[in-house]
Design an enzyme around this catalytic site. Structure first.
Site, PDB file in Angstrom:
ATOM      1  N   PRO A  95     -32.487  35.475 -26.587  1.00  0.00           N
ATOM      2  CG  PRO A  95     -32.080  36.912 -28.355  1.00  0.00           C
ATOM      3  CD  PRO A  95     -31.442  35.835 -27.551  1.00  0.00           C
ATOM      4  CB  CYS A  96     -38.348  34.355 -26.434  1.00  0.00           C
ATOM      5  SG  CYS A  96     -39.632  33.094 -26.600  1.00  0.00           S
ATOM      6  CD  GLN A  97     -33.874  34.543 -31.841  1.00  0.00           C
ATOM      7  OE1 GLN A  97     -33.082  33.732 -31.391  1.00  0.00           O
ATOM      8  NE2 GLN A  97     -33.526  35.443 -32.743  1.00  0.00           N
TER       9      GLN A  97
END
Length: 433
Positions: A95-97
């Site tokens: 995920p892009c976090q």
């Protein structure tokens, strides 16, 4: 298994990476699962965990297709690295976090990032594995290159610096699947890393960065590109440790420093804007729809049609917020219905369900307007038909899976190029440093 490229699949979802590397029943996604895929990959361990739900639907589908052996349905942060088998290739769509570094531990190999950020789970595996994977293959949304807004590109710089410190060279490319003939306009960044001591690492070291990016690299072999003659590459060095980069990289920068293609080795980054070089056949939405096979559930009632048209149409109106404040609201229109003569728009996780939506796909058939079926959504990601069909899995959940998935054909093409490069160097791969 002895001569196979052993794969560890993280954040596995319903198995997009595995389908791209192993095929389905030995068949290739790019042939619509009709022709053999003779790649040399074998997934030896996989992990899928959805923290926001008690029922692990994606993992259930994964196990139903690939079996329970070697599959872990638990929070990756709770899995000891010693429980994971040694492997040659680590893959995953993480995920892009917010990747910012919270602190470091004195006299420690590792570092502590923000809790729950899954990049640090990958970092932990790479840090603690005595026999590090020789290759890494990751996927993410392309905004990773310009995140966060106050330090454009900081998150990607942290990832590059982390991999550099662990002994890897890295190449990346933003690929829109539809620009290479695939059925969906889905733009994602693909990241490949090669451990020092491998033949591919040595190739990178002995090749100019621009030659690798535009011609000799794994990504250039699988998805050819060109660039404007007038464009020159940007070069930068990732200075300082990860904490320093987290705090200072491109601070207050209004634009990102990373282009859609690039290479990093020994902390030195070369990046340049490229464009696709493709003259093959294009797949359009019309090629994949189920003519006459979609059930009544997917058709839009006449009384609901105006609601759909309103949500998808342009707007310029007065609205009132929760505090009673009136404001001017405007937004552009969406194409309605979706064109059957182009590749599909990007599938979103909220694609399922009957409720009217601005973002769900709607097509027009002889019978009327309708949403896309689960099979059609699977086809847009180049999955086998009914890959996500399983007792207790709703159509809405199946649509959610596809909104989270990747285009399998992209993985397959990169996997072919990577396999060929590994094969060339199989006799000269050195032991891990």
């Amino acid at each position: 298994m002895e001569n196979k490229i052993k794969v560890l699949e993280l954040f596995a979802g319903v198995g997009g990476f595995r389908l791209g590397l192993e095929g389905w029943n030995g068949k290739s996604a790019s042939s619509n699962y009709k022709k053999p895929l003779n790649l040399n990959y074998a997934v030896v361990w996989s992990n899928q965990w959805e923290p926001s739900t008690k029922v692990q639907h994606a993992s259930t589908v994964y196990e139903s297709r690939f079996g329970k052996i070697g599959h872990a349905n638990q929070d990756i942060a709770s899995v000891e690295v010693s429980e994971m088998p040694d492997h040659d290739l680590l893959v995953g769509g993480f995920p892009c976090q917010d990747y910012s570094v919270a602190t470091t531990l004195k006299n420690s190999k590792g570092l502590i990032g923000k809790k729950g950020v899954l990049w640090w789970s990958i970092h932990k595996i790479l840090s603690e594995k005595e026999n590090k994977p020789k290759y890494i293959f990751l996927e993410n949304v392309d905004r990773l290159l310009i995140s966060p807004s106050g330090q454009r590109g900081r998150d990607f710089a942290i990832i590059l610096k982390s991999l550099n410190d662990l002994g890897y060279a890295v190449e990346w490319r933003v690929i829109n699947a539809a620009e290479f003939g695939m059925p969906q306009r889905r733009r994602r960044i693909f990241i490949l890393a090669y451990l020092q001591g491998t033949g591919i690492y040595e190739d990178i070291k002995n090749t100019s960065a621009i030659e690798w990016i535009l011609g000799d690299g794994t990504l250039a072999n699988s998805f050819p590109v060109t660039t404007e003659v007038s464009l020159s590459a940007t070069e930068l060095t990732l200075k300082g440790d990860i904490v320093s980069i987290s705090e200072n990289f491109n601070k207050n920068g209004k634009t990102g420093l990373f282009e859609n293609s690039g290479l990093m080795i020994d902390g030195n980054v070369t990046t340049i804007k490229t464009k696709p070089k493709y003259d093959g056949k294009f797949t359009i939405l019309k090629d994949l729809i189920q003519n006459g096979e979609a059930t009544e559930d997917f058709y839009i009632n006449d009384e609901d049609l105006d609601k759909w048209k309103y949500l998808k149409g342009p707007k310029k109106e007065m609205r009132t917020n929760a505090d009673g404040f009136e404001y001017n609201y405007s937004e552009g229109g969406m194409i309605f219905p979706d064109s059957l003569e182009k590749p599909s728009r990007t599938i979103i996780t909220g694609e399922g369900g009957k409720s009217a939506s601005r973002f769900k796909h709607v097509i027009q058939t002889q019978k009327g307007f309708r949403r896309l079926s689960p099979i059609e959504l699977e086809r847009l990601n180049m999955f086998p038909d009914n890959h996500t069909k399983f007792d207790g899995i709703s159509d809405t959940k199946r649509a959610f899976f596809m909104g989270n998935a990747l285009v399998v054909g992209v993985i397959e093409k990169i996997g072919i190029s990577l396999s060929e490069k590994i094969k060339v160097h199989s006799s000269s791969i050195k032991s891990n440093p």
